[in-house]
Structure formats: C-alpha cells, structure tokens
Design an enzyme around this catalytic site. Sequence first.
Site, PDB file in Angstrom:
ATOM      1  N   ASP A  80      -7.035  -1.596   3.556  1.00 41.31           N
ATOM      2  CA  ASP A  80      -6.091  -2.648   3.166  1.00 41.31           C
ATOM      3  C   ASP A  80      -6.485  -4.014   3.704  1.00 41.31           C
ATOM      4  O   ASP A  80      -5.905  -5.030   3.298  1.00 41.31           O
ATOM      5  CB  ASP A  80      -4.681  -2.317   3.676  1.00 41.31           C
ATOM      6  CG  ASP A  80      -4.163  -0.996   3.121  1.00 41.31           C
ATOM      7  OD1 ASP A  80      -4.373  -0.752   1.917  1.00 41.31           O
ATOM      8  OD2 ASP A  80      -3.569  -0.222   3.880  1.00 41.31           O
ATOM      9  N   ASP A 125       0.873  -1.170   0.000  1.00 44.21           N
ATOM     10  CA  ASP A 125       0.000   0.000   0.000  1.00 44.21           C
ATOM     11  C   ASP A 125       0.914   1.225   0.000  1.00 44.21           C
ATOM     12  O   ASP A 125       2.091   1.120   0.349  1.00 44.21           O
ATOM     13  CB  ASP A 125      -0.886  -0.029   1.254  1.00 44.21           C
ATOM     14  CG  ASP A 125      -1.596   1.278   1.483  1.00 44.21           C
ATOM     15  OD1 ASP A 125      -2.292   1.739   0.566  1.00 44.21           O
ATOM     16  OD2 ASP A 125      -1.427   1.856   2.576  1.00 44.21           O
ATOM     17  N   ASP A 136      -1.635  -0.673   5.987  1.00 42.61           N
ATOM     18  CA  ASP A 136      -1.821  -0.115   7.330  1.00 42.61           C
ATOM     19  C   ASP A 136      -3.236   0.366   7.625  1.00 42.61           C
ATOM     20  O   ASP A 136      -3.528   0.746   8.750  1.00 42.61           O
ATOM     21  CB  ASP A 136      -0.864   1.066   7.540  1.00 42.61           C
ATOM     22  CG  ASP A 136      -1.337   2.324   6.833  1.00 42.61           C
ATOM     23  OD1 ASP A 136      -1.854   2.207   5.703  1.00 42.61           O
ATOM     24  OD2 ASP A 136      -1.203   3.422   7.412  1.00 42.61           O
TER      25      ASP A 136
END
Length: 693
Positions: free
Chosen positions: A593, A387, A589
């Site tokens: 996600d 990410d 995080d």
Amino acid sequence: MHYAIEHEIPGRIRVRLPGSIPDRDIDPLTRTLCRCDAAKKVVVYPRAGSVAIEYAGVGGRARVLERLSSLDAAEIEHARDDCALALVPRTHSLLMDIAALVGSYFARRWFLPKPIAAVVTLWRYRTFLRAAIRSLGRSRLDVPVLDAAAIGMSFIKRDPRTAGQTMFLLDLGETLEEYTRARSESELIYTLLDMPETAQLVKGGQEAAVSSSSLCEGDLVVVRTGMSIGIDGVVERGVAMVNQATLTGEPLAVERTVGDDVFAGTAVEDGEIFVRVKANTGDTKLRSIVSLVEQSEACKSGSQSRMEALADSIVPWNFLLAGVVALATRSLLKTSAALMVDYSCALKLTGSIAVLSAMSQSAKAGITVKGSKHFETMAAADTIVFDKTGTLTEALPKVACVLALDGWNRREVLRFAACLEEHFPHPVARAVVRAAAEKNLKHRERHAAVEYIVAHGIASSLEGKRVVIGSEHFVVEDEGVPISDEQKQKIACETEGLSPLYLAVDGELIGVLGIEDPLKAGVAESIDELRRLGFNRVVMLTGDNERTAARIAEDAGVVEFHANMLPADKHAFVEALRAEGSCVVMVGDGVNDSPALSAADVGIAMGQGTAIAKEVADVTLSGGSLEALVELRKLGSALMSRMNGSYGGVMVVNSVLLAAGIGGLLQPQTSSLLHNATTVALSARNGSAYRLR
C-alpha cells in the site's frame, strides 16, 4: 559537558546530552544556558536528554556550543542555588516565575529611590532594545521592534515608571504564553509515549515478539522487510535498505550492512538485518517523538501558514498606524497605545496551540498526525480509498482450509508454508504461522534465505529447488507454475469466498491455503458515518480475486471496488483520482500500500500494519478500528473551525483595544495587559479539549 548535535536549522540547534536530565537540573540548565548572550530560547526535554536552543547574532551558533562545552557539574550545582524554589511539575515553576517577576517589579517600585529605579529600568530596557536591533539588522519589522518602540516612547516622555510597567507586563505575558505552549507540547509528547511498539528479540536461536521498551543494551533483534527499527544499534549480520527519512529528511533508502549504525524511528524497506542494541530504548523512542513534534512545524496547514504570514505582514501596518496617530494627535501617549497592541503574537500563538491540542487529542485516541496540514486536508477531502486486507477486514485472518496436491499431505503443506511465512509481519503470514502452531506443527528450517516480493509473495530455495508462496498471479502467472483445469475447479470450489494462497516447489503446485478474512466489527457503520460527514466517494482496492472482493465490499457497504490490484495499480488509481480533481484519503496497512499512501493527499496507515506503510503515511492509527477515521474527520473539521474562530476573535479584540487606546479610553499599560490577557485566554480556549459531535 559532552554533547552530540542531533538536528539543526539556521537559528536553531538541538543537542543530545549523555543521558536523561534529572528534574532538579531542568531549571538550572535552562537558566545557565539562557545566560549566553546568543541564546534566545532554551527548551529542555528531560527524559529525552536533549536541549533545543534558538540563537541569534553573528557567531551565535559557535557561542552557544562553546557555552555548552564549558558547562560542568559544579556550575549546574551552583546554578541550582538560584533555582531553589523552582519545582516540578512545570505549573509550579510557572507560579514561581510569575512570583519572581511580580516580586522584583514591586520591590524596585516601592523600595528603590526614583533615580536608582530609573537607572535599573533603563538597564532592563537593553534586552528589548537588543532584540529590536537584531530584527532591524535582518530588515524585519516585527513584534520585538514594536515592543522596543512602545517602551522607548515612555523614556522619551521622561516617564521611566511607565516604561517599567510596560516591560513588566510584556515579560508577564511572554511567561504565560511560553507556559501555554510548553504545556501543550509536553501533553502531546507524553501522550505519544504511551503508544506501544514491538520488536523481534533473538535469544538462543529463537525469535519472540517483545515490547521495545523491555529491550536492554546488548540484546539482539532481527528486522525484516516492512518492519520498524525501534532501537539504536549496530548491524551484526545481514544487509538491508533502510528508510531514514524521519532523521535525515532524505526520502531514498540507504544500504546498511555489518558494522553500520541504525537508529530508532527508521524502517527496513527491503532485506534483513540482525541488530545489537546499544542505547536505552525509552530514550530513543522519546527522541523520535520529540523529532515528530518539532517536524510537525514544517507541516503546517494552509490556514495556519496564512495566519502566520498575516501576523508577520501586519506589524509594519502597526507602525504606519502609530505614525498616523502621532501626526494627527501629537500625543505620545496615544502613539504609544497604537504600538502596545499587535495582532502578531495572538495570531501565531492561538493557531499553534490549537494544532498542538488537536494533535494531543488525536494521540489520546490512538491517532498520530504528522502536521496540521493533514488535519486540514482530512477536513476537506471528498474521496476515501481503502485497502482490504487488514484495513476493512480483521487484522487476524485465519486459515480456513488447506488443500494438498501432487502427493503432499495437508500437514506438510501447512508446516512448509508456516516455515516461509514466519519471517514477515503481514497479517496473512501471521495467520499461517498461527494455524501451524495451533496444530502443534513444529518445523526445522531447511530452506535458504527468503526473499519478500512486494504484493506477490515469498521466494526461497530448498535443496536447490525454488520454493514460492503467494498469490495466484505470482505463482501461476509470474513463476509459470502449471495448474490443470481439474485443479482450478477444485481450488475454486474449496476456497469459495476465501483468499487463496498458493505454494509451489520446483515449478509444481503442492498446495493451496484458503485464508478467511472476516470484516472488522463496525466497518459498515463507520463507512456510513464517513459518507454523512462529506465523503461522497468510497472505494475499496485489493489484490484478491473478484469473488472475495465482491463479498467484502457488499458486507462493508462499499459500492465501488477493484480486485486483482498490484501496488502500481493502486498508485495509478490514486493518481488518477487526484488528476480528476478529487481530494483523496488513502487507508492501508501493508508494504504493497505504500506507493498509494504516498500518492494520496492524506495517507493513513493502520497501526498493526508494516513500518514502511507507517513511514510514508501522514497519519497512523494505533488501533484497527475505522471509528478512528470518523474521529479524525471530526477533529480536522473542529480544528479548522477553531482556527477560523480564533482568527476572527484576535482581529476583533485587538482592533477594539487599539481603537480604545488611540481614543484615549485606555492607558497604554491597560491596553498591554488586556492584549496579553486575551491572547492567553484565546490560546487556553484553543488548548482545551475539542467537543466532537
């Protein structure tokens, strides 16, 4: 004694006592419970105030619980007299246990008349015989049966002295092995205890982030979407869907509202609740950690599982070998030697200690791994997906510019945005709140309850008007807020290379905040190192626009990236990679996600991320540096190498001992001594710190 059952599986139960257990009560409690004939093993977790008991036999559970219920302070005090020399830390306890074993053995051998010594030895044999009968009753040929058969050979030869030596050596070996395992578990638990946790304390109508360990009974905390519940408490107001998988194993969130209990180690998937603390936070944190250590047994690596399966399956071959030796040599001595050395204990213990050591070392590096299988998968993975926000970029993004539209001014836009964003833990939300505070912009909440829409933004209402803040996709496309070509051009010019955050009231765009999200230090170097360690495909996924994604990807050294990704898109992308045959590591995080983290072969959550991300992830990094990923890859490779080496060492050493015993070069007692010594030595080697290159 009062207790509450925390967790149980067939043959094992863990109970919680009213409070923590003083050090001076550890040994008395352990030994008192061990006197119950149904108790096979007792492990006391003093700071957690819990006791894990393995039991056996018909009605074993009932007898163990009955023994617990009947315990009182007077009995513990009486038992303490028998443990006067038992000291803490546990190393001293080990020395005293060994001294007691050695002292009692030589006292019987030197001072008791031979007939009485023989009777005492036969009486001591009942423990080994009972364990063997229990195993046979479950149709199992395992190590207790081997031990009982080997000792029984000495009685058949009318040699109780040799039988006593054998039992002494077996007891000594088991004591050393249990200490080695307990030390590894204890080191891991106390390492994890040092990891900090925070909570949102509500006092006088104001919120403040505080350390969870500073909370006291009666404090009020607020927990919102994506946040963890770090305490045991009762919901005073609000409603939320709470993920309790760490406690119950149930993957689906359950609704918690006023009057319901919530527990440490769980996380809010959706909603907001105000919780009144009702238990000591240190104890609840330790309980969660102990649960993690125990549950890691259910997440064994394929290598560890194969070693343990081999350990279980090889015991019948020991008996077959002993039978062949008996028929071929007609020697009870050589037959006994064939029974004295087994592969099972060494295979199981060395693998288990290696895993605990790797988990402990990873915890010291700020990495929490929920089972050895994740080390193995991490070592074998060939694709890693990142990410962007909060993972590759700084956990502390900042507001670089504020655009005001439709008659609003920039201070009003920033104040209103901070008013909405302060309720959520995402790095971008914290950046907006921090920017308002730096400009000394105070605000009085006039909006209604806020709703967090995963991966999109926040919605609320103000004086009957709908208020939204979030991505362009959410505000312009999903909410249908109009934006003119002139506004598009101005926004594109002002937020070039930034991540724009749109704010609209009642269908009118009133402002845009440009979020600067700089790359973390050392990211490019870490990604290069991960490639060197075998990750041949590195991908970045982000919900940001193409321009921002391209800039970050170039700075990070990532060739492949995908922008404008929703949570479902990230999840589908990871699933597609796995369908192609890739072994995928996903690093993220945020709440958005979570689907991709759960879909990956190994999901890794950054420590500053949301609790939900940590909940579904297999690994959590307490810091924000990607160097921890490099170390995790090396730890995984080192663990697999060490376990494979242990397997070879156990097979070679024990095969040599078996051959020497059968060939008459070693007495059965010497074989047993060397077998236990090498098992402890291999375990100690596996328990030592890993050298990472």
